[in-house]
Write a protein that holds these residues in place. Structure first.
Motif, mmCIF file in Angstrom:
data_model
loop_
_atom_site.group_PDB
_atom_site.id
_atom_site.type_symbol
_atom_site.label_atom_id
_atom_site.label_comp_id
_atom_site.label_asym_id
_atom_site.label_seq_id
_atom_site.Cartn_x
_atom_site.Cartn_y
_atom_site.Cartn_z
ATOM 1 N N THR A 157 4.573 -1.628 -1.761
ATOM 2 C CA THR A 157 3.621 -0.944 -2.654
ATOM 3 C C THR A 157 3.894 -1.298 -4.109
ATOM 4 O O THR A 157 2.967 -1.660 -4.851
ATOM 5 C CB THR A 157 3.696 0.587 -2.447
ATOM 6 N N TYR A 198 0.263 -0.347 3.092
ATOM 7 C CA TYR A 198 1.012 -0.168 1.847
ATOM 8 C C TYR A 198 0.628 -1.205 0.790
ATOM 9 O O TYR A 198 0.737 -0.935 -0.408
ATOM 10 C CB TYR A 198 2.511 -0.145 2.143
ATOM 11 N N GLY A 221 -0.801 -0.184 -2.892
ATOM 12 C CA GLY A 221 -0.427 -0.796 -4.172
ATOM 13 C C GLY A 221 -1.641 -1.201 -4.986
ATOM 14 O O GLY A 221 -1.690 -1.005 -6.202
#
Length: 155
Positions: free
Chosen positions: A11, A80, A84
């Motif tokens: 992330t 993930y 991000g």
């Protein structure tokens, strides 16, 4: 290594990587092939919405797809990575639309050096009203010269 550490690194790494994606896209796509959508952002106009706002959808699409496929695969790395991208999008919105352009009047003044630095860098970007001869295409990280300029103004 525990999964949560891996996912935190994915992330965070994606968030940082997105600044490079934003810089590249801004310089070569927004000021290039898709200038027709970005042009109104560099010109004064009385409208709240701009054609430039369509870039939100362009940047949101990969995040949405990664969330979807990552969740279907048991919340793997894709989820993930999408997170991000989403977090970068939120940061970009707050810095660009709220703090710099004040499209939403949530924050009006700041003495924070970081805020002053990115505002200065973005102001220098907007001094160019056409697609050529631009500078400072990033958003969250400003070049050293803008940090130095903000330091001089505080002294």
């Amino acid at each position: 290594m525990d999964n949560w550490i891996t996912y935190l690194l994915i992330t965070t790494g994606t968030f940082v990587f997105m600044e490079g994606v934003a810089w590249f896209t801004h310089k070569f796509v927004m000021h290039g092939l898709l200038w027709v959508l970005h042009k109104d952002h560099h010109q004064k106009k009385p409208h709240f919405f701009e054609k430039n706002d369509f870039f939100f959808l362009i940047f949101a699409a990969p995040s949405i797809l990664l969330f979807f496929f990552g969740a279907r695969a048991g919340f793997n790395w894709m989820f993930y990575t999408g997170l991000g991208i989403l977090l970068y999008g939120i940061a970009y919105f707050i810095i660009h639309d709220v703090v710099i352009h004040q499209r939403f009047k949530w924050f009006s003044r700041s003495n924070n050096r970081y805020i002053k630095t990115i505002k200065r860098a973005h102001k220098m970007h907007h001094k160019h009203l056409d697609r050529h001869h631009g500078e400072s295409f990033g958003m969250l990280f400003a070049a050293r010269r803008y940090w130095q300029q903000s330091q001089k103004k505080q002294v």
